[in-house]
Design a protein around this motif. Sequence first.
Motif, PDB file in Angstrom:
ATOM      1  N   GLU A  40       0.839  -1.209   0.000  1.00 43.61           N
ATOM      2  CA  GLU A  40       0.000   0.000   0.000  1.00 43.61           C
ATOM      3  C   GLU A  40       0.871   1.255   0.000  1.00 43.61           C
ATOM      4  O   GLU A  40       0.588   2.221  -0.709  1.00 43.61           O
ATOM      5  N   GLU A  41       1.927   1.239   0.804  1.00 42.46           N
ATOM      6  CA  GLU A  41       2.832   2.390   0.842  1.00 42.46           C
ATOM      7  C   GLU A  41       3.523   2.575  -0.511  1.00 42.46           C
ATOM      8  O   GLU A  41       3.645   3.694  -1.016  1.00 42.46           O
ATOM      9  N   ALA A  42       3.976   1.477  -1.121  1.00 37.12           N
ATOM     10  CA  ALA A  42       4.629   1.555  -2.431  1.00 37.12           C
ATOM     11  C   ALA A  42       3.656   2.092  -3.483  1.00 37.12           C
ATOM     12  O   ALA A  42       4.046   2.881  -4.355  1.00 37.12           O
ATOM     13  N   LYS A  43       2.407   1.684  -3.403  1.00 41.19           N
ATOM     14  CA  LYS A  43       1.395   2.164  -4.364  1.00 41.19           C
ATOM     15  C   LYS A  43       1.204   3.673  -4.228  1.00 41.19           C
ATOM     16  O   LYS A  43       1.150   4.389  -5.236  1.00 41.19           O
ATOM     17  N   GLU A  74       4.957   9.788  -7.290  1.00 37.94           N
ATOM     18  CA  GLU A  74       6.048   9.978  -8.246  1.00 37.94           C
ATOM     19  C   GLU A  74       5.528  10.124  -9.674  1.00 37.94           C
ATOM     20  O   GLU A  74       6.076  10.900 -10.456  1.00 37.94           O
ATOM     21  N   ASP A  75       4.478   9.369 -10.027  1.00 39.90           N
ATOM     22  CA  ASP A  75       3.874   9.524 -11.357  1.00 39.90           C
ATOM     23  C   ASP A  75       3.331  10.930 -11.535  1.00 39.90           C
ATOM     24  O   ASP A  75       3.461  11.533 -12.601  1.00 39.90           O
TER      25      ASP A  75
END
Length: 176
Positions: free
Chosen positions: A87-90, A96-97
């Motif tokens: 979830e954190e990476a998402k 970043e996107d």
Amino acid sequence: MIERECTDDVACRVIAANQRPDHTTIARFRQRHEDSLARLFGEVLAICAQAGLVSVGVIAIDGTKVHANACHHANRDYEQLAREILEEAKSVDALEDEQFGEARGDELPPQLRTAQGRRGWLREAKRRLDDKRAAEAKPIPRSRPARVSESKRRLRRNCSSNARPTPPMRLTARAG
């Protein structure tokens, strides 16, 4: 690790002139030249920061002990940890996107993307460092006793307490 790299890695073997110093020799070298290594690292970091390759910040760890709950209800299993990490990476990916768009975010700055641009930028960075060193340079004492005493002071400061400097060899001409 450096000791192992001086044996295994070809590039490190070239830098070490194909010698394999042991960990004690490496540690003594690091201790003896700590100030110079710190200054060199600082200069390299400053150059990288100027080039936009790194962002310089402060990280502090103070060793504060914090009360924690170790009961079985507060513990997480691997699956729950994995879900939280994903979830954190998402959310980081989405941020970043939004920030970088199609770019990866680790591209070189425009002035460093070509070989000619890198050469020019590095030449300018070297000039700035040389100017800084020239501004900080101390004049060399003119008298021989002052030069000798300054040299001895520098030797004492750079040598570790258990490694005594060897006196300089005197070359004498032999008649024969």
